[in-house]
Design a protein around this motif. Structure first.
Motif, mmCIF file in Angstrom:
data_model
loop_
_atom_site.group_PDB
_atom_site.id
_atom_site.type_symbol
_atom_site.label_atom_id
_atom_site.label_comp_id
_atom_site.label_asym_id
_atom_site.label_seq_id
_atom_site.Cartn_x
_atom_site.Cartn_y
_atom_site.Cartn_z
ATOM 1 N N VAL A 1 20.438 30.613 2.008
ATOM 2 C CA VAL A 1 20.247 29.264 2.540
ATOM 3 C C VAL A 1 19.106 28.562 1.806
ATOM 4 C CG1 VAL A 1 19.456 27.969 4.569
ATOM 5 C CG2 VAL A 1 21.279 29.660 4.792
ATOM 6 N N ASP A 2 18.045 29.309 1.479
ATOM 7 C CA ASP A 2 16.933 28.706 0.745
ATOM 8 C C ASP A 2 17.388 28.194 -0.621
ATOM 9 O OD1 ASP A 2 17.401 31.335 -0.036
ATOM 10 O OD2 ASP A 2 15.296 31.809 -0.353
ATOM 11 N N GLN A 3 18.324 28.898 -1.251
ATOM 12 C CA GLN A 3 18.836 28.450 -2.545
ATOM 13 C C GLN A 3 19.708 27.199 -2.411
ATOM 14 O OE1 GLN A 3 20.567 31.534 -5.026
ATOM 15 N NE2 GLN A 3 19.310 33.112 -4.057
ATOM 16 N N TYR B 1 30.278 29.770 1.477
ATOM 17 C CA TYR B 1 29.507 29.946 0.241
ATOM 18 C C TYR B 1 29.228 31.393 -0.145
ATOM 19 C CZ TYR B 1 25.360 30.905 3.116
ATOM 20 O OH TYR B 1 24.471 31.456 4.008
ATOM 21 N N MET B 2 29.567 32.365 0.698
ATOM 22 C CA MET B 2 29.217 33.741 0.370
ATOM 23 C C MET B 2 30.268 34.725 0.853
ATOM 24 S SD MET B 2 26.206 34.659 3.142
ATOM 25 C CE MET B 2 26.383 36.438 3.004
ATOM 26 N N ASP B 3 30.278 35.888 0.203
ATOM 27 C CA ASP B 3 31.057 37.026 0.669
ATOM 28 C C ASP B 3 30.223 37.725 1.733
ATOM 29 O OD1 ASP B 3 31.931 39.810 0.918
ATOM 30 O OD2 ASP B 3 33.227 39.409 -0.800
ATOM 31 N N GLU B 4 30.664 37.678 2.965
ATOM 32 C CA GLU B 4 29.851 38.183 4.066
ATOM 33 C C GLU B 4 29.724 39.704 4.060
ATOM 34 O OE1 GLU B 4 30.421 35.794 7.903
ATOM 35 O OE2 GLU B 4 32.210 35.273 6.719
ATOM 36 N N ALA B 5 30.702 40.401 3.526
ATOM 37 C CA ALA B 5 30.648 41.858 3.499
ATOM 38 C C ALA B 5 29.654 42.374 2.472
ATOM 39 C CB ALA B 5 32.039 42.435 3.230
ATOM 40 N N SER B 6 29.673 41.783 1.279
ATOM 41 C CA SER B 6 28.810 42.262 0.196
ATOM 42 C C SER B 6 27.510 41.475 0.079
ATOM 43 C CB SER B 6 29.559 42.199 -1.133
ATOM 44 O OG SER B 6 29.909 40.858 -1.449
ATOM 45 N N VAL B 7 27.396 40.371 0.826
ATOM 46 C CA VAL B 7 26.242 39.464 0.765
ATOM 47 C C VAL B 7 26.039 39.004 -0.679
ATOM 48 C CG1 VAL B 7 23.862 39.083 1.532
ATOM 49 C CG2 VAL B 7 25.228 40.844 2.632
ATOM 50 N N LEU C 1 26.925 35.566 -3.393
ATOM 51 C CA LEU C 1 27.329 34.165 -3.490
ATOM 52 C C LEU C 1 28.732 34.036 -4.076
ATOM 53 C CD1 LEU C 1 24.155 32.288 -4.782
ATOM 54 C CD2 LEU C 1 25.313 31.923 -2.598
ATOM 55 N N LEU C 2 29.470 33.058 -3.568
ATOM 56 C CA LEU C 2 30.776 32.713 -4.117
ATOM 57 C C LEU C 2 30.637 31.477 -5.011
ATOM 58 C CD1 LEU C 2 32.912 33.047 -0.860
ATOM 59 C CD2 LEU C 2 32.759 34.700 -2.736
ATOM 60 N N PRO C 3 31.576 31.250 -5.920
ATOM 61 C CA PRO C 3 31.523 30.033 -6.743
ATOM 62 C C PRO C 3 31.474 28.756 -5.902
ATOM 63 C CG PRO C 3 33.103 31.591 -7.651
ATOM 64 C CD PRO C 3 32.661 32.160 -6.331
ATOM 65 N N ALA C 4 32.042 28.804 -4.688
ATOM 66 C CA ALA C 4 32.064 27.622 -3.829
ATOM 67 C C ALA C 4 30.669 27.201 -3.387
ATOM 68 C CB ALA C 4 32.925 27.895 -2.589
ATOM 69 N N ALA C 5 29.681 28.041 -3.589
ATOM 70 C CA ALA C 5 28.317 27.718 -3.166
ATOM 71 C C ALA C 5 27.807 26.461 -3.864
ATOM 72 C CB ALA C 5 27.384 28.896 -3.447
#
Length: 295
Positions: free
Chosen positions: A67-69, A260-266, A268-272
């Protein structure tokens, strides 16, 4: 932009030279807007790691990761930015420091203890007992000194700074807006689905209706679904600082992690990148409103 990193003796004792938070101000403050991210910290002190009985990834899944990013350009857009460095699992900055479970400590609790709430009983107090999967975090009880270091070295200076920054904006402009930014899991037990954004204004008590309405309207224009106060109506921070009658407005914003993220692996996704641009547009809109809301 100017950057202030608060370092205290207790904070350094907690984990080497890692300060409790990062504070960034615009070079020139033209709008009374402060954005806080209390749960995006990802520093895990060695004392915690040595006492874990769950995988570290289980704790990382409790973070409002990245979120900070997503709002890193806030100071360039005119807003002051305050982001936590320490993990939420180590210390939850959006909890009352008295929300303690005395049973966690091998000795006296590290500070005053409020009557037990349902959250504390569930293991989700100021110092959480459970991770993302609901399992106990610690192999053994915490020392009183460990707990005191967390409260005095991280929680207290974070909220002292938050209070000071709000007061400084209020003194300069006659008003202040605090956006308390979080992320939420995309799925919750008992709910079929969650929207992209949940706005928490404590049912209208923590900020002016113009702020909640503008944020909702802007998010919808940007293609995101929005609800108010369900399942998150605002936490300790919005309750503590939101005083709209005194021209201090606090709004909690929850962002669906699946955006914006893959919740399992923590990870970032490109959609971020697309979400980051949308949040930057939102910040610009709130900066403009912050100026208009001045008394």
């Amino acid at each position: 932009m100017s950057i202030v990193e608060r370092e205290t003796g207790a904070g350094q004792e907690a984990a080497g030279t890692v300060p409790p938070f990062r504070l960034e101000r615009p070079e020139r403050i033209d709008a009374p807007l402060l954005i806080a991210s209390p749960h995006s910290g990802h520093h895990y002190p060695e004392s915690l790691l040595k006492n874990l009985r769950v995988p570290l990834l289980d704790l990382r899944r409790t973070e409002d990761a990245f979120v900070d990013q997503l709002v890193a350009r806030a100071p360039a857009l005119g807003a002051t930015l305050l982001t936590a460095n320490y993990s939420r699992a180590y210390l939850d900055l959006n909890r009352d420091p008295r929300e303690l479970d005395p049973e966690m400590f091998d000795g006296e609790p590290p500070g005053p203890v409020a009557p037990a709430t349902a959250r504390v009983q569930a293991g989700l107090g100021c110092m959480p007992k459970i991770g993302a999967a609901g399992d106990s975090i610690y192999a053994k009880k915490l020392s009183t000194d460990d707990g005191r270091t967390r409260l005095e070295g991280i929680h207290a200076p974070y909220h002292q700074t938050l209070k000071q920054e709000i007061a400084a904006l209020h003194q300069q402009f006659g008003s202040a807006i605090l956006l308390d930014l979080h992320s939420m899991p995309s799925r919750q037990p008992g709910r079929r689905s969650l929207p992209d954004i949940v706005l928490g204004d404590r049912f209208g008590s923590s900020c002016a209706s113009q702020l909640t309405s503008l944020v909702e309207r802007t998010c919808r224009k940007l293609g995101m679904s929005v609800t108010r106060n369900a399942p998150y109506a605002g936490g300790y921070t919005t309750r503590l600082y939101g005083r709209p009658k005194r021209h201090v407005h606090a709004l909690q914003i929850e962002v669906n992690r699946s955006l914006y993220m893959d919740e399992a692996s923590v990870e970032l996704l490109p959609a971020a990148e697309g979400l980051k641009e949308k949040l930057e547009t939102l910040i610009e809109e709130v900066c403009a409103l912050a100026i208009r809301l001045r008394p």
